[in-house]
Design a protein around this motif. Structure first.
Motif, PDB file in Angstrom:
ATOM      1  N   ILE A  13       0.841  -1.199   0.000  1.00 49.94           N
ATOM      2  CA  ILE A  13       0.000   0.000   0.000  1.00 49.94           C
ATOM      3  C   ILE A  13       0.877   1.251   0.000  1.00 49.94           C
ATOM      4  N   SER A  41       2.470   2.190  -3.302  1.00 56.94           N
ATOM      5  CA  SER A  41       1.557   2.347  -4.439  1.00 56.94           C
ATOM      6  C   SER A  41       1.218   3.814  -4.666  1.00 56.94           C
ATOM      7  N   PRO A  42       0.701   4.143  -5.849  1.00 59.43           N
ATOM      8  CA  PRO A  42       0.224   5.516  -6.090  1.00 59.43           C
ATOM      9  C   PRO A  42      -0.851   5.918  -5.082  1.00 59.43           C
ATOM     10  N   PHE A  43      -1.659   4.958  -4.642  1.00 65.34           N
ATOM     11  CA  PHE A  43      -2.691   5.241  -3.649  1.00 65.34           C
ATOM     12  C   PHE A  43      -2.047   5.761  -2.352  1.00 65.34           C
ATOM     13  N   ARG A  62       0.881   7.046  -1.975  1.00 65.63           N
ATOM     14  CA  ARG A  62       1.571   8.310  -2.216  1.00 65.63           C
ATOM     15  C   ARG A  62       0.598   9.479  -2.177  1.00 65.63           C
ATOM     16  N   THR A  63      -0.550   9.318  -2.834  1.00 64.26           N
ATOM     17  CA  THR A  63      -1.539  10.394  -2.836  1.00 64.26           C
ATOM     18  C   THR A  63      -2.106  10.600  -1.427  1.00 64.26           C
TER      19      THR A  63
END
Lengths: 333, 254
Positions: free
Chosen positions: A164, A167-169, A171-172
């Motif tokens: 997690i 992941s880009p998730f 990071r955002t």
């Protein structure tokens, strides 16, 4: 004092707390949602598991007597649902208002367990919870089985949360924590992501609940007093908010330390004094760690991006910088 | 596809911050919004981008009404704004900030995060290449792995600009892009804004106090004074407008 079974138990408990701290890190470390309702989510997962697997002879109103392998994932999902029910209203609030609300929801869950005695046996609790493989391995040897189960659970939690985090998730999520306005201005659906994260953390906590029950063996509402929430938080803060390895290391440091304090041999007449100063010693540990490592044993800075800072690059000291986290870990041993 | 404001009004208590402003800002032109402090420029920005919706009037972008939409939805439609004080994502590196800006929402889901989807990886690689190209273009390639809170104010401003471009905007809304930027770099900034507009058809709406900077790059200038639109026109016309001179330099004493 050198009884190996005792230390097997301590390490098992540490692995369970490590799992909870790593789950908490996802929502609080990266998501910036300071959740004080861990005890409530753990209670939801635990009672769901216990009710689904309970012996029908105990006289509970609903006892389907499911296999533990079916009940385990179901309790994780149920805890996710409970997290959604808490998160949907609570996430409209920010900072300390959110924190107080989650604490209140956890207490509501505990009181519900007490009141709904037809389903939960209330304050009577439920003894002798079934544990996996206990028909094959019996007696004291079972403690080793339990340690393996807890360690595996912690390892899975480590891998899942690391996935997690990278992941880009993830990071955002960290970006929105740092600056919500900028995240919104870039089209990030900040509220939706926070609810998703809160539910995800709920599922992870719910998945850990059965392991906790295997260790405790009996369930009752007072197990889920706010104290457990603060222990998980202390572990994460010692280890480093925002770092998975921090949650892992912090839990082991804290639990081993706490249990070791209990081993100090004192005159039986003074045992109450030892019990009284135990929280003080934990507090002292926390203060000392934060005095010398303000970001915890591991910091988020070590976990993401590059460890090289601008100043270090300018003076060409980049090589020494990357060895910092290891040195810190050794210093804390 | 234009940004069209129709009688937009915003009040705070008894104070009229934006007073029935109507204007058309073409999506492929550079439009400047000037006015003295407190004229309502940033309030108008907040109204357009959904951070502080207008009390009355309508705002549309292309054929869509955007007033009342949440900020993330306005951004998704292609209106990307920057902020006066460039704080940014403090703990993220320049690379991470740029990738975050470039990531569409269907990649940022828990399902993708748990590695159950394949769309994330390809997208990530393409964005990484774009980020490297863009930072090289802006002369900040060596800062890719530096954390945002370790950047100088000027570099943060540049990052703010780069981040907006990574989000694939249809129109930029820049809130004081030249403030805190070294004079030498202001020339580079205006060239860049102009080039984006001329070569890629990416227009901007710019607020700034640096009039010489704005007069150089703007196709059209709107002047706000105490919430109301005082004058609109090409830079040469605005520069010669006695009303604008009065607002900026004060009343001429007889």
């Amino acid at each position: 004092m050198t009884n190996p079974i005792f230390w097997v138990g301590v390490l098992t408990l540490a692995a369970i707390y490590a799992s909870l701290a790593m789950a908490l890190n996802v929502e609080s470390g990266w998501g910036g949602m300071w959740d004080l309702g861990i005890a409530g989510l753990l209670a939801a997962g635990s009672y769901c598991y216990v009710i689904l697997t309970a012996d029908p002879d105990l006289g509970m109103r609903f006892a389907p007597g499911l296999s533990m392998w079916v009940a385990w994932p179901l309790s994780a999902l149920f805890t996710g649902l409970v997290a959604f029910a808490i998160g949907a209203p609570a996430l409209r609030l920010r900072r300390e208002y959110f924190l107080i609300t989650t604490l209140a929801f956890a207490e509501i869950i505990r009181q519900l367990v007490v009141i709904q005695a037809d389903f939960t046996r209330g304050t009577l609790g439920i003894p002798n919870i079934n544990r996996p493989f206990d028909s094959f391995v019996t007696g004291r040897d079972y403690n080793y089985v339990l340690l393996v189960i807890a360690a595996l659970a912690a390892a899975v939690m480590y891998l899942v949360t690391r996935q997690i985090g990278s992941s880009p998730f993830g990071r955002t999520l960290r970006a929105a924590r740092d600056n919500e306005a900028v995240a919104l201005a870039l089209g990030k659906r900040v509220n939706r992501m926070r609810i998703q994260t809160f539910v995800l953390a709920g599922i992870l906590i719910g998945a850990t609940a059965p392991v906790y029950l295997f260790y405790i063996r009996a369930i009752s509402p007072q197990l889920f007093a706010p104290g457990i929430t603060f222990t998980v938080w202390t572990a994460l803060v010692i280890g480093g908010l925002g770092s998975i390895r921090g949650g892992l290391a912090g839990a082991f440091v804290l639990i081993v330390f706490t249990e070791a304090v209990g081993l100090i041999e004192v005159d039986p007449a003074h045992i109450n004094i030892l019990v009284a100063i135990e929280p003080m010693l934990v507090g002292l540990l926390l203060v000392l760690v934060l005095r010398f490592r303000p970001d915890g044993l591991f910091s988020e800075r070590d976990s993401f991006g590059s460890r090289r800072t601008q100043a270090e690059r300018a003076s060409g000291r980049a090589a020494t910088a990357s060895s910092r986290p290891t040195a810190a870990a050794q210093a804390s041993d | 596809m234009d940004l069209v404001l129709t009688e937009v009004r915003k009040t705070f208590g008894g104070v009229v911050a934006v007073d029935d402003v109507s204007a058309v800002m073409p999506q492929d032109k550079v439009t400047a919004l000037i006015g003295p402090n407190g004229a309502g420029k940033t309030t108008l920005f907040n109204a357009i981008t959904g951070f502080d919706p207008p009390d009355r009037g309508s705002i549309s972008f292309g054929d869509r009404r955007i007033d009342g939409l949440p900020p993330w939805r306005v951004a998704e439609l292609g209106l990307i704004r920057t902020f006066q004080t460039p704080v940014g994502f403090t703990t993220l590196t320049v690379r991470e900030s740029l990738l975050t800006a470039a990531t569409p929402h269907f990649v940022e889901t828990p399902v993708q995060a748990l590695g159950l989807g394949r769309r994330a990886r390809g997208h990530e690689r393409a964005s990484e290449a774009r980020a490297e190209e863009l930072t090289a273009d802006l002369g900040m390639a060596d800062l890719l792995d530096v954390r945002t809170d370790e950047l100088s104010a000027g570099d943060r401003k540049l990052l703010e600009f780069a981040r907006s471009l990574m989000a694939e905007p249809k129109m930029l809304l820049l809130d004081e892009p030249a403030a805190a930027v070294a004079p030498a770099n202001i020339g580079r900034l205006s060239q860049l804004v102009r080039r984006l507009c001329d070569e890629r058809g990416l227009g901007s709406l710019i607020i700034d106090h640096n009039l010489s900077f704005l007069m150089q790059i703007a196709d059209e200038v709107h002047v706000l004074d105490r919430g109301a639109l005082l004058a609109s026109g090409p830079p040469s016309e605005i520069a010669a407008n006695p009303d604008v001179m009065r607002v900026y330099l004060g009343e001429e004493q007889p």
